[in-house]
Write an enzyme that holds these catalytic residues in place. Structure first.
Site: not given
Lengths: 761, 167, 263
Positions: A311, A713
């Site tokens: 990621r 997030e």
């Protein structure tokens, strides 16, 4: 409609009266035993002797277990089977559990655990990125490399080139409720586990493996967590498995919670990174070619490090089109805590590096960094794609950043900052605007699924269950709003119940910001099923189409008739229509090859931008955030109050990561910052003096639950604006680019200032 | 040793080991679990309770030190209906996970009383003047209560509102 | 925690008697001692709480103009009640730890422990205060004897601290952000007969007087008078919160600021 309302958290009343129960608050049955681990004192070593006699003899001790006493699997890893519950001959970090004490009280267990006498043959410990690289100690056989075009060639022919390196520190979750679990033995060897976990299904899976049971023999329940932030995605496994194993061994209920110091010493944290970059660009600051080298300190076990490091690579571009790009990522194995998920899951580290690049480019060109950022933003027309080949069709970053620049008065304030700095020798100010583009979906595509279970009782009350867990993000309330909207009833009718593997199976972790997206859709599917049954019943009676039956305001209308919701439910019950349904959802259109680094790993992107202004005391290195303005994209908000809370909280946590939250290990691999007296998380006075948060008003272009976007997030990355503003303030002290590392602690800032004026501290 | 704790107006006779912290006495012996154990080292404020009206960390004091003292926990606040402060916490989203909330509320109650009695804080410019209710002032006065979800804007707004209502 | 007995006398005499037992330990507000006990760094046989003794509490102005603070007086009380008499001291007390700590922690407890990062030692040393115990009166210059070391004997109780009130004074504290102890704290006090500068948090030897700065400021009480005076990084504390160089640098900066604020 009940969605889009700013309702408070579902348990608000319980929270303010102290009635909300967390795992350690659940009344324990008489006879409950308490657990504590004996921990490794060395970072790497072979266990040569274990003298546990004093532990066994200590008051209140009922049992002491070592790896040899475990009946079945000795593993608490989330997948790689490389993380024993109790060390099996070798220890890999200071703090690794070696033996398990089962005692009458928590205190007795902890006291006894200190009496273990473990002898080790110490082995060389790899603690740092450099040590691990030199020893070629890594996960996966070699680095992952993703690229597009020819970055090296593009850099070579670009008008300008810079390179640099950035150290990015890790972060302790410091969920205020420490890890905790409780296991209650059942008949037939089954077990019920209460756990403070973001991932009940994984707890169920690991407990089943440890007890040699099918998963159907284990039921896991989670009502709420006192914060998770990723730290309870896999790190709760050890406690739950320990409780289950001890409960099996003793036949008594077992509870375990880590004291704060143990929690910080045992559990994993955010991965620290070193990221190097080389970038070629033109005189407007447009990137022609760029290379990133990610060195990731993963700790001793694999845990979730591969998807975290992936990621980070997937966010190496952030909101910028990088025409020729190469990203190389090394996942290094070290003798430290196994780094784990933490809000953003590698994304923040990837993003902060490219933000550093934009800032650095602007400094060499003597331009406003915002101009350079704007010159590189993804176009809104969908013509460009990410380094991994996913077309960016939903980019609103240009318009969003422009609007924020306007509403925050960025340009005038930037001039004012320059004027201030010209006349103030001691206090220097800095300002920066940084964007966020964050990919939404689990990159392991099959995890993008969710289930729900909805019952409507005879009296019209609604019982709701889904696979997501509540850790403060407001998921339960949002999902309840979805259910209430579906039935056209007031939210007070919806009872939210604890997450329970016995009700909804095979759930994914509440992680990757996916909670509302996935579980909201699953709940909606279940609600739609029941509503369709009700509509068909009434349509038949009234000789019309089911679509002509309307559910709103706690009433159901069809033809000329108007019923209360209770009347309809009662009618359905007496007509023997099922008032219970499951719902299921899977995110569409995902395909991802993580080895090639190609595909469409994300359903959509969430966007946002932040402007922070700081003041820096150049004689001490102390700094303050004077003002922060955030404009954040949550699509069509399911609940603006909860979303703004997520944005504010994410920003402050992100700013903490990059300013005061410093993790320090000594040269023996001992974590020195293992208490709140040594590890500084933001307090009330650390929030910006002026703090304006607004939500972007466009709906999600992807077909998500009521066109909303995930919010857990993405706002975390707004904290990067603080680091860049600090860099701006240091840049005002001298000619050089400050090249700040994270976290920019007071001493680091002072050293950067002193370098600018040619006097090292 | 034998002590009597008056908790939320009710007297409890307890026979406790002298090592038992007030926090453990409340949670384990009186089963008042609203007071939370965050760090157990006096650094996070999750265990804030009122001791004879003044806020303290229950983890940093021993139960045996409080024979005869009056203790108020979150269970004793708003027991007969929510106080304006509690309502304001709900209204302003002064929490996410809620774990720090009992401590924040006890601390804010103690703070309001300290303000009423004119106790200064170090951001009060003139130490002999009545402290004003600036955001900085509240931040300093609430500095002992951490919220990892960082709901500080909501917490400060809730406190300001409730203090305004009292004034 | 190790096991111990507990006593909570309400007279000084009873406290003295209780403290005569082997391994007896006086307990003030407990804000340092209780965490220490939890970490099993101390192992007393009996804890003697001093918080229930009225004669150890309170603040008054003596006939000679000195400010007298009872040993069991809390930081919060000092912050409020010393404000009119000795504002710099009140301000120091009001910035120790956080409000909950200030409601429990006491001046006597802080001085008996003599943590190298505590605030009070700087005020006591810079003020030239006298520490009065149940056995002796000790001048500040003789009281502090290095990290966690003092002139106190076994079982000795600090009953009072007497502060001469300076003409001008100020305390500057750079907080270690996590614990809110002083990473460096500098207390500057100007008296008719000279200036005293005491530094806490910085030195491996505990609180100390910066004599060179005192001499310079005695002639000219302005920050500029410090010129390029500096303390040596050698001997400063180096830990995860700051290097010796950083602490030495802060001593100089904070001293200048304290002088400016006091003047």
């Amino acid at each position: 409609m009940t969605v889009a309302k700013p309702l408070p958290h579902d348990a608000a009343l319980l929270h303010v009266t102290g009635q909300a129960r967390y795992v350690d608050d659940i009344p324990a049955p008489v006879g409950t035993l308490h657990l504590a681990f004996g921990l490794s004192a060395v970072a790497h070593g072979r266990i040569t002797g274990m003298d546990l006699d004093a532990v066994r003899a200590a008051p209140g001790v009922v049992a002491v277990l070592t790896a040899e006493d475990l009946p079945f699997a000795n593993d608490v890893s989330p997948g790689a089977h490389d993380e024993p519950l109790l060390a099996d001959g070798t220890v890999h970090y200071v703090g690794q559990p070696i033996f398990l004490v089962v005692a009458e009280t928590h205190l007795a267990a902890r006291k006894a655990a200190r009496l273990g006498r473990i002898t080790y043959e110490e082995l060389p410990a790899l603690l740092t990125i450099d040590q691990a690289l030199a020893a070629d100690s890594r996960f996966e056989s070699g680095p992952r490399i993703w690229s597009r075009g020819d970055a090296a060639a593009a850099i070579a022919i670009a008008p300008r080139m810079i390179e640099g390196t950035m150290e990015i520190g890790g972060q302790e979750h410091f969920y205020l409720e420490g890890q905790a679990a409780f296991a209650l033995p059942q008949e037939n060897g089954d077990v019920v586990v209460q756990s403070s976990t973001q991932h009940p299904t994984e707890i169920q899976h690991k407990v089943a493996e440890a007890l040699g049971l099918p998963m159907s023999g284990v039921r896991v329940e989670v009502r709420r967590m006192g914060g998770g932030f990723g730290g309870k995605e896999s790190q709760g496994n050890a406690l739950a498995v320990a409780c289950a194993v001890a409960a099996r061994a003793t036949g008594r209920p077992c509870k375990m919670r880590y004291d704060r110091d143990d929690d910080m010493v045992i559990t994993g944290k955010r991965h620290d990174f070193r990221i190097s970059y080389r970038v070629g660009y033109d005189d407007q600051g447009r990137v022609q070619g760029i290379e990133f080298l990610h060195l990731v300190r993963c700790g001793w076990a694999m845990d979730l490090s591969l998807p975290v490091a992936d990621r980070a690579m997937l966010h190496a571009d952030n909101a910028y089109f990088l025409p020729h790009v190469r990203i190389e990522s090394h996942r290094l194995r070290t003798n430290t805590q196994s780094a784990t998920a933490f809000r953003g899951f590698g994304g923040p580290q990837g993003i902060v590096a490219v933000e550093r690049v934009m800032d650095h480019i602007a400094h060499t060109l003597n331009r406003d960094p915002l101009e350079v950022r704007q010159a590189n933003f993804y176009a809104p027309d969908g013509s460009q794609s990410t380094p991994y080949g996913m077309r960016v069709t939903d980019s609103i970053i240009g318009d969003l950043a422009a609007r924020l620049a306007e509403t925050s008065d960025y340009h005038a304030r930037r001039r004012a900052v320059a004027e201030w700095n010209a006349t103030n020798p001691v206090l220097k100010k800095g300002i920066a605007l940084t964007p966020v583009k964050f990919g939404i979906s689990f990159t392991l595509s099959h995890l993008n699924q969710a289930g729900a279970l909805v019952h409507v009782y005879q009296d019209g009350s609604i019982h709701l269950n889904h696979g997501g867990t509540e850790m403060g993000q407001g998921l339960f309330q949002k999902v309840a709003q979805v259910a209430a909207a579906g039935f056209g009833v007031d939210i007070s009718r919806v009872r939210i119940s604890a997450t329970d593997t016995g009700k909804v199976p095979n759930t994914s972790a509440t992680a990757a910001s996916s909670g509302s997206d996935l579980n909201g859709m699953a709940v909606k599917a279940a609600v739609d099923t029941i509503r369709q049954r009700l509509a068909e019943m009434l349509a038949q009676e009234h000789q019309c189409a089911p679509a002509d039956v309307h559910f709103a305001d706690d009433r159901v209308t069809v033809g000329g008739a108007d019923y209360t919701f209770e009347e309809v439910i009662h009618r359905a019950y007496t007509q023997r229509i099922s008032l219970s349904a499951t719902g299921f959802y899977k995110t569409p259109d995902l395909s991802w090859d993580r080895i090639k680094g190609q595909g469409r790993p994300f359903f959509y992107f969430a966007y946002g931008a932040a402007v922070s202004e700081v003041v820096l005391d150049t004689l001490t290195g102390e700094s303050r955030i004077l003002r922060t303005d955030i404009l954040h994209d949550v699509g069509a908000s399911l609940n603006p109050a909860l979303d703004i809370g997520q944005v504010e909280g994410g920003f402050v946590q992100g700013a903490g990561w990059l300013t005061t939250e410093e993790l320090v290990w000594d040269d023996k691999g001992r974590l020195r910052t293992h208490a709140p007296s040594t590890y500084k998380i933001p307090a009330c006075g650390d929030r910006p003096r002026v703090f304006n948060v607004a939500l972007w008003d466009g709906p999600n272009r992807a077909d998500t639950i009521y066109k909303s976007k995930a919010v857990g997030e993405p706002p975390f990355m707004h904290g990067i604006s603080v680091l860049m503003a600090l860099s701006d303030a240091v840049a005002a002290c001298g000619p050089d680019y400050p090249a700040l590392d994270g976290p920019a602690t007071a001493e680091r800032l002072l050293r950067a200032v002193r370098r600018q004026v040619g006097h090292e501290l | 040793m034998n002590i009597t704790l008056r908790v939320n107006g009710e007297s409890h006779d307890l026979d406790l080991d002298p090592r038992v912290s007030l926090l453990d006495a409340l949670r384990h012996h009186l089963h008042l679990t609203g007071t939370k154990k965050g760090c157990d080292h006096g650094q996070c404020g999750a265990c804030t309770v009122l001791l004879n009206g003044r806020r303290i960390n229950a983890c940093l004091t021993l139960a045996c030190m409080h024979d005869g003292d009056d203790i108020t926990t979150i269970e004793g606040i708003g027991a007969d209906g929510l106080t304006p402060l509690q309502q304001a916490f709900i209204e302003h989203d002064g929490f996410q996970c809620g774990y720090c909330t009992p401590g924040q509320i006890c601390s804010a109650v103690g703070m309001a009383e300290e303000l009423r009695q004119g106790w200064p804080s170090h951001v009060t410019d003139d130490l002999t003047a009545d402290p004003e209710l600036t955001r900085d002032e509240i931040a300093e006065r609430m500095s002992g209560n951490l919220c990892r979800c960082s709901c500080y804007p909501g917490i400060v707004n809730a406190i300001r509102q409730s203090l305004g209502e009292q004034a | 925690m190790y096991n111990f007995d507990f006593a909570r006398p309400d007279t000084l005499q009873d406290a003295q008697a209780a403290l005569r037992a082997d391994d007896a330990q006086a307990l003030g507000g407990g804000q340092t001692l209780i965490p220490t006990l939890k970490q099993r760094l101390a192992a007393p046989a009996i804890l003697v709480s001093l918080t229930a003794i009225p004669e150890l509490k309170g603040i008054c102005l003596a006939d000679d103009g000195r400010l007298c603070i009872g040993g069991a007086t809390t930081h919060a009380t000092v912050a409020r009640e010393a404000a009119a008499h000795y504002p710099a001291l009140a301000q120091l007390a009001g910035n120790i730890g956080d409000p909950a700590v200030r409601n429990r922690g006491t001046i006597g407890g802080s001085l008996a422990n003599n943590d190298p990062s505590a605030c009070y030692p700087a005020a006591v040393l810079a003020s030239g205060a006298t520490v009065i115990t149940d056995r002796q009166e000790v001048a500040a210059d003789d009281y502090f004897q290095g990290m966690f070391a003092t002139a106190l004997g076994e079982g000795e109780i600090i009953t009072e601290v007497r502060f001469p009130v300076p003409q001008a004074a100020n305390y500057q504290k750079f907080v270690q952000p996590a614990s809110r102890f002083a990473l460096v704290g500098v207390f500057v006090a100007r008296f008719a007969h000279g200036v005293r500068v005491a530094v806490t948090g910085a030195s491996e030897g505990g609180v100390f007087r910066w004599h060179k700065a005192e001499a310079a400021l005695g002639d000219d009480f302005r920050a500029e008078a410090l010129g390029d005076l500096a303390v040596e990084a050698d001997g400063m504390i180096g830990d995860l919160h700051g290097t010796p160089e950083y602490r030495a640098h802060l001593v100089r900066v904070l001293t200048g600021r304290a002088v400016t604020a006091a003047a």
